[in-house]
Design a protein around this motif. Sequence first.
Motif, PDB file in Angstrom:
ATOM      1  N   ALA A 188      49.478  43.681  27.324  1.00  0.00           N
ATOM      2  CA  ALA A 188      50.403  43.487  26.205  1.00  0.00           C
ATOM      3  C   ALA A 188      49.662  43.249  24.897  1.00  0.00           C
ATOM      4  N   GLU A 189      48.504  42.608  24.982  1.00  0.00           N
ATOM      5  CA  GLU A 189      47.739  42.283  23.780  1.00  0.00           C
ATOM      6  C   GLU A 189      46.776  43.396  23.375  1.00  0.00           C
ATOM      7  N   GLY A 190      46.771  44.492  24.141  1.00  0.00           N
ATOM      8  CA  GLY A 190      45.954  45.634  23.754  1.00  0.00           C
ATOM      9  C   GLY A 190      44.507  45.587  24.203  1.00  0.00           C
ATOM     10  N   PHE A 191      44.175  44.707  25.150  1.00  0.00           N
ATOM     11  CA  PHE A 191      42.814  44.647  25.685  1.00  0.00           C
ATOM     12  C   PHE A 191      42.706  45.603  26.870  1.00  0.00           C
ATOM     13  N   ALA A 192      41.790  46.550  26.796  1.00  0.00           N
ATOM     14  CA  ALA A 192      41.588  47.506  27.892  1.00  0.00           C
ATOM     15  C   ALA A 192      40.452  47.037  28.797  1.00  0.00           C
ATOM     16  N   THR A 193      40.375  47.614  29.990  1.00  0.00           N
ATOM     17  CA  THR A 193      39.243  47.349  30.869  1.00  0.00           C
ATOM     18  C   THR A 193      38.002  48.009  30.283  1.00  0.00           C
ATOM     19  N   ALA A 194      36.862  47.789  30.922  1.00  0.00           N
ATOM     20  CA  ALA A 194      35.606  48.356  30.428  1.00  0.00           C
ATOM     21  C   ALA A 194      35.632  49.874  30.391  1.00  0.00           C
ATOM     22  N   THR A 195      36.463  50.487  31.230  1.00  0.00           N
ATOM     23  CA  THR A 195      36.551  51.951  31.275  1.00  0.00           C
ATOM     24  C   THR A 195      37.794  52.474  30.548  1.00  0.00           C
ATOM     25  N   GLY A 196      38.460  51.602  29.787  1.00  0.00           N
ATOM     26  CA  GLY A 196      39.604  52.040  28.994  1.00  0.00           C
ATOM     27  C   GLY A 196      40.897  52.167  29.760  1.00  0.00           C
ATOM     28  N   GLU A 197      40.980  51.545  30.932  1.00  0.00           N
ATOM     29  CA  GLU A 197      42.181  51.676  31.766  1.00  0.00           C
ATOM     30  C   GLU A 197      43.056  50.430  31.662  1.00  0.00           C
ATOM     31  N   THR A 198      44.231  50.498  32.310  1.00  0.00           N
ATOM     32  CA  THR A 198      45.162  49.381  32.334  1.00  0.00           C
ATOM     33  C   THR A 198      44.676  48.299  33.292  1.00  0.00           C
ATOM     34  N   TRP A 199      44.870  47.046  32.908  1.00  0.00           N
ATOM     35  CA  TRP A 199      44.497  45.941  33.774  1.00  0.00           C
ATOM     36  C   TRP A 199      45.434  45.816  34.970  1.00  0.00           C
ATOM     37  N   LEU A 200      44.860  45.541  36.120  1.00  0.00           N
ATOM     38  CA  LEU A 200      45.580  45.219  37.336  1.00  0.00           C
ATOM     39  C   LEU A 200      45.049  43.880  37.850  1.00  0.00           C
ATOM     40  N   PRO A 201      45.798  43.162  38.686  1.00  0.00           N
ATOM     41  CA  PRO A 201      45.289  41.883  39.206  1.00  0.00           C
ATOM     42  C   PRO A 201      43.916  42.013  39.877  1.00  0.00           C
ATOM     43  N   SER A 202      43.692  43.126  40.545  1.00  0.00           N
ATOM     44  CA  SER A 202      42.423  43.306  41.253  1.00  0.00           C
ATOM     45  C   SER A 202      41.237  43.387  40.297  1.00  0.00           C
ATOM     46  N   ASN A 203      41.374  44.146  39.179  1.00  0.00           N
ATOM     47  CA  ASN A 203      40.220  44.218  38.286  1.00  0.00           C
ATOM     48  C   ASN A 203      40.095  42.986  37.386  1.00  0.00           C
ATOM     49  N   VAL A 204      41.192  42.235  37.210  1.00  0.00           N
ATOM     50  CA  VAL A 204      41.073  40.932  36.546  1.00  0.00           C
ATOM     51  C   VAL A 204      40.198  40.009  37.386  1.00  0.00           C
ATOM     52  N   CYS A 205      40.457  40.018  38.697  1.00  0.00           N
ATOM     53  CA  CYS A 205      39.696  39.180  39.622  1.00  0.00           C
ATOM     54  C   CYS A 205      38.214  39.542  39.599  1.00  0.00           C
ATOM     55  N   LYS A 206      37.905  40.844  39.649  1.00  0.00           N
ATOM     56  CA  LYS A 206      36.508  41.293  39.658  1.00  0.00           C
ATOM     57  C   LYS A 206      35.822  40.945  38.330  1.00  0.00           C
ATOM     58  N   ALA A 207      36.525  41.164  37.214  1.00  0.00           N
ATOM     59  CA  ALA A 207      35.937  40.874  35.902  1.00  0.00           C
ATOM     60  C   ALA A 207      35.674  39.387  35.757  1.00  0.00           C
ATOM     61  N   GLN A 208      36.614  38.552  36.233  1.00  0.00           N
ATOM     62  CA  GLN A 208      36.428  37.111  36.141  1.00  0.00           C
ATOM     63  C   GLN A 208      35.208  36.680  36.944  1.00  0.00           C
ATOM     64  N   ALA A 209      35.031  37.265  38.128  1.00  0.00           N
ATOM     65  CA  ALA A 209      33.882  36.923  38.959  1.00  0.00           C
ATOM     66  C   ALA A 209      32.583  37.269  38.263  1.00  0.00           C
ATOM     67  N   ARG A 210      32.539  38.443  37.620  1.00  0.00           N
ATOM     68  CA  ARG A 210      31.315  38.854  36.916  1.00  0.00           C
ATOM     69  C   ARG A 210      31.031  37.952  35.716  1.00  0.00           C
ATOM     70  N   LEU A 211      32.105  37.591  34.994  1.00  0.00           N
ATOM     71  CA  LEU A 211      31.935  36.772  33.796  1.00  0.00           C
ATOM     72  C   LEU A 211      31.462  35.357  34.137  1.00  0.00           C
ATOM     73  N   THR A 212      32.011  34.777  35.183  1.00  0.00           N
ATOM     74  CA  THR A 212      31.649  33.403  35.542  1.00  0.00           C
ATOM     75  C   THR A 212      30.291  33.345  36.233  1.00  0.00           C
ATOM     76  N   ALA A 213      29.831  34.497  36.768  1.00  0.00           N
ATOM     77  CA  ALA A 213      28.531  34.519  37.442  1.00  0.00           C
ATOM     78  C   ALA A 213      27.397  34.728  36.456  1.00  0.00           C
ATOM     79  N   SER A 214      27.738  35.273  35.274  1.00  0.00           N
ATOM     80  CA  SER A 214      26.695  35.598  34.294  1.00  0.00           C
ATOM     81  C   SER A 214      26.272  34.391  33.475  1.00  0.00           C
TER      82      SER A 214
END
Length: 214
Positions: A188-214
Motif C-alpha cells: 500500500a505504501e509503494g515499497f517493492a521487493t528487491a526484484t520489484g515484485e509485490t510483497w507476500l508474507p513469505s518474502n516478508v519473513c525471508k527479508a526480515q531474517a536477512r535484515l536481522t542477521a546482518s
Amino acid sequence: MTTVIGYLRVSTEEQAHSGLGLEAQRDTITRYADAHGWEVIWYMDEGLSAKSLDRPQLQAALARLHVIPKRRDVDGIVVAKLDRLSRSVVDFAGVLDLARTRKWALVAIDLGVDTSTPTGELVANVMMSVAQWERRVIGERTSAAMQAAKRAGRHMGRVSALPESTGHRLLALRAQHTLAATAVLLNAEGFATATGETWLPSNVCKAQARLTAS
C-alpha cells in the motif's frame, strides 16, 4: 450512522493558492457524505506531495482503519480525487487491497470508486487488474535486465539487496503487525521487493531474517 474519514491533501504549490484546494475537496466530500447519510472525521496533510503514501495524517488514517472491524470506530476513507490519495495506480491498488483485506470502504469520488457499492467495487477491481499488470511488466523488465547482465558476465549479487529505506520500514511494521499485514502495508505504501515484485508474507519473513542477521 456510518462514520468515514475524509482525507484532504494539498502540495506546497497548491497551498500557496489561498488554500482553495482544501475547501473544494472538503465541499465535494461533504456533499457526497450528506447524500449517503455519513458522518465525516477529517484528516489533512498540507504541503505534501502524493509521490508516496508516507504522509503523517494519511498514515494515521490508515492505522485507525487497520483496527479489527469489531473495535474500529470508522468505516472507510473518502477522497475527492484519486490524486489526493496517490498519483500511482500501483500505490492506490495497494490501498484497495488493504481495504479489502481489513473490510473497510474506500471511495475516490472523481473516479466513481466506492467499494461500499457493487458498481464502485467493479471499478476498483479493474484498477487493481491494471496495477497487477503494471507490476508484472516491471518485474519482467527487471528479470530481463538481470539475465542480460549475467550473459554479459557482470556480477549481479547486489541487485537483490533491499534499499535501506525499505528495510527500515519493513522492520518498523513487523514490530507492530503480522507478516500478512506487513506485506499489505508495504504494498500500500509503494515499497517493492528487491526484484520489484509485490510483497507476500513469505518474502516478508525471508527479508526480515536477512535484515536481522546482518
